[in-house]
Scaffold this active site. Sequence first.
Site, PDB file in Angstrom:
ATOM      1  N   ILE A   1     -14.985  14.653   6.223  1.00 45.91           N
ATOM      2  CA  ILE A   1     -13.669  14.004   6.187  1.00 45.91           C
ATOM      3  C   ILE A   1     -13.429  13.424   4.792  1.00 45.91           C
ATOM      4  O   ILE A   1     -12.323  13.529   4.236  1.00 45.91           O
ATOM      5  CB  ILE A   1     -13.578  12.890   7.249  1.00 45.91           C
ATOM      6  CG1 ILE A   1     -13.558  13.484   8.669  1.00 45.91           C
ATOM      7  CG2 ILE A   1     -12.344  12.017   7.010  1.00 45.91           C
ATOM      8  CD1 ILE A   1     -12.270  14.164   9.072  1.00 45.91           C
TER       9      ILE A   1
ATOM     10  N   HIS B   1     -10.363  14.188   1.313  1.00 46.22           N
ATOM     11  CA  HIS B   1      -9.628  13.260   0.448  1.00 46.22           C
ATOM     12  C   HIS B   1     -10.117  13.335  -0.998  1.00 46.22           C
ATOM     13  O   HIS B   1      -9.330  13.528  -1.918  1.00 46.22           O
ATOM     14  CB  HIS B   1      -9.790  11.824   0.978  1.00 46.22           C
ATOM     15  CG  HIS B   1      -9.203  11.612   2.339  1.00 46.22           C
ATOM     16  ND1 HIS B   1      -7.901  11.223   2.527  1.00 46.22           N
ATOM     17  CD2 HIS B   1      -9.742  11.738   3.575  1.00 46.22           C
ATOM     18  CE1 HIS B   1      -7.653  11.109   3.819  1.00 46.22           C
ATOM     19  NE2 HIS B   1      -8.755  11.424   4.475  1.00 46.22           N
TER      20      HIS B   1
ATOM     21  N   ASP C   1      -0.088   4.883   1.485  1.00 41.36           N
ATOM     22  CA  ASP C   1      -0.224   5.726   2.677  1.00 41.36           C
ATOM     23  C   ASP C   1      -0.008   4.914   3.948  1.00 41.36           C
ATOM     24  O   ASP C   1      -0.637   3.871   4.154  1.00 41.36           O
ATOM     25  CB  ASP C   1      -1.622   6.362   2.703  1.00 41.36           C
ATOM     26  CG  ASP C   1      -1.828   7.318   1.542  1.00 41.36           C
ATOM     27  OD1 ASP C   1      -1.037   8.257   1.412  1.00 41.36           O
ATOM     28  OD2 ASP C   1      -2.771   7.096   0.754  1.00 41.36           O
TER      29      ASP C   1
ATOM     30  N   ASP D   1       0.873  -1.164   0.000  1.00 38.17           N
ATOM     31  CA  ASP D   1       0.000   0.000   0.000  1.00 38.17           C
ATOM     32  C   ASP D   1       0.917   1.223   0.000  1.00 38.17           C
ATOM     33  O   ASP D   1       2.144   1.094   0.185  1.00 38.17           O
ATOM     34  CB  ASP D   1      -0.899  -0.043   1.242  1.00 38.17           C
ATOM     35  CG  ASP D   1      -1.861   1.125   1.312  1.00 38.17           C
ATOM     36  OD1 ASP D   1      -2.282   1.624   0.253  1.00 38.17           O
ATOM     37  OD2 ASP D   1      -2.200   1.546   2.438  1.00 38.17           O
TER      38      ASP D   1
ATOM     39  N   ASP E   1      -1.475  -0.896   6.102  1.00 32.59           N
ATOM     40  CA  ASP E   1      -1.746  -0.450   7.473  1.00 32.59           C
ATOM     41  C   ASP E   1      -3.187  -0.705   7.893  1.00 32.59           C
ATOM     42  O   ASP E   1      -3.488  -0.715   9.084  1.00 32.59           O
ATOM     43  CB  ASP E   1      -1.440   1.042   7.619  1.00 32.59           C
ATOM     44  CG  ASP E   1      -2.442   1.905   6.850  1.00 32.59           C
ATOM     45  OD1 ASP E   1      -2.397   1.887   5.608  1.00 32.59           O
ATOM     46  OD2 ASP E   1      -3.280   2.562   7.488  1.00 32.59           O
TER      47      ASP E   1
ATOM     48  N   LYS F   1     -18.524  12.321   8.585  1.00 29.05           N
ATOM     49  CA  LYS F   1     -17.955  11.357   7.628  1.00 29.05           C
ATOM     50  C   LYS F   1     -17.840  11.976   6.234  1.00 29.05           C
ATOM     51  O   LYS F   1     -16.814  11.809   5.553  1.00 29.05           O
ATOM     52  CB  LYS F   1     -18.837  10.107   7.576  1.00 29.05           C
ATOM     53  CG  LYS F   1     -18.348   9.044   6.614  1.00 29.05           C
ATOM     54  CD  LYS F   1     -19.303   7.861   6.583  1.00 29.05           C
ATOM     55  CE  LYS F   1     -18.853   6.811   5.579  1.00 29.05           C
ATOM     56  NZ  LYS F   1     -19.795   5.677   5.491  1.00 29.05           N
TER      57      LYS F   1
END
Length: 500
Positions: A199, A203, A49, A47, A334, A196
């Site tokens: 946030i 992104h 990030d 991955d 992660d 939600k």
Amino acid sequence: MGSGLIMSNIEGARGHQALENPSLVNPNTIFANNEMSLHDIEIYGFDYDYTLAFYSRHLHTLIFNIARDILIQEHRYPEGLREYEYIPNFVVRGLHYDVQKALLMKIDAFHYIQLGTVYRGLHPVPDKEVIAMYDGCHVPLENMSDFYGKSSHGHTMKQFMDIFSLPEMNLLCCVNDYFMKHNIDYEPVHLYKDVKAAIGDVHVKGIMYRAVEADMENYISYGEQTHAVLKKLYEDGKKMFLITNSPFDFVDRGMNYIVGKDWRDLFDIVIVQADKPGFFNDRRKPFRRVTDKGVLHWDRIHKLEKGKIYKQGNLYEFLRLTGWRGSKVLYFGDHIYSDLADLTLKHGWRTGAIIPELRKEIKIMNTEQYVHLMTWLQGLTGLIEHMQVDPASQSVVQEWIKEREAMRSQTKDIFNSQFGSLFRTYHNPTYFSRRLSRFADIYMASLSCLLNYDFQHTFFPRRTPLQHESPFWPEQTSAGALKIWVLDMADLDFNCSLHI
């Protein structure tokens, strides 16, 4: 005899041994849940990030501030919310949020709420109130989050599993706190969905990406170590690929900063905007080639080629085009659910979890204070277990029980005064830990831990006793398993083991 005198005698006789020779844990260790040999691994996947790229706390503050302002400007939330700032050490990863009750809490592997870790806004909820709301401390399976930690299809709990969720939890608590402080009547479900969405906008709209690209030095860390790991793998002839949900331009700028402009030479395949976890399950999305400038090609993909960039796609097509199947592939990420769960359960890849919090927790475990507390906590628990059957000792046992409860809270607070350790709820594993042990073959604080091992190394999980095996493990013996004939309070001898 009072508990203080007894404990003093034990400490004088045995306690200092544990403090003089503590079993220190190296924070750069790779820990194994399942036996795995690097000798068998031919292909390494990553991955991006919080796996290849690690971010400073400044990024959490940035996400919090932008999302807070989106709530005010686009969702018409009160201007007074601007008074709230990101609180760096308030929450930990892996917490559950009751969407309908607006409560943030820590739940163990057996679905029990850890009392003392339930928060409404920025303040703890009294234990009696929690027990009344949930008819005890157990959360039924049907109320828990779904497989990927989401609150959907009737599930009332949302589990926050990735590191990017720390600002979201902070913002939820702050907005709840504001509404309660100002006696504003609100619907918790609407609040959760609005936070939600805010946030998500940080992104999806590229706000975070542009901010990081503009100030790499402030937001990205550990670049040299990531470069060293990739170089080591490349020089050993390993195949490498990248599957990330982030867009190519963001990844390219980050990898240029971390590794250098030739970073793509290290990777055999690069896939961006993969839409994990859907990437691992949805067979319908085909791969699409993307140029360095972001131009999309319309041609059908018959081969995944080195040096080219692909977006979306799905794992089934990836497996067909590459033939990279089974336990010769090791993928690092992660997010235990979105990155690892499907790979280990459905496809047989080996998996490695990157847990940055591990380094801090191990450093705490290695402190004299923690070693001392755990030694006494284990010893005191053994005393209570042995002496609870003796009618003449009940008053002392009650003192020990109170002392044990105080020590358990103190041990929790060492890690985080609100929610404790990421891995433990007192003695039980957390819900996070249980998922980690199921979906990750190995786990570590960062990829840099790989630099301490050669590619022939086999990772062995430590054999820990099942409860019925404890008589064969002297350090784990239960009072009910072995008959105790004599207990001389002056010569008590404990052999306490320390656990994470």
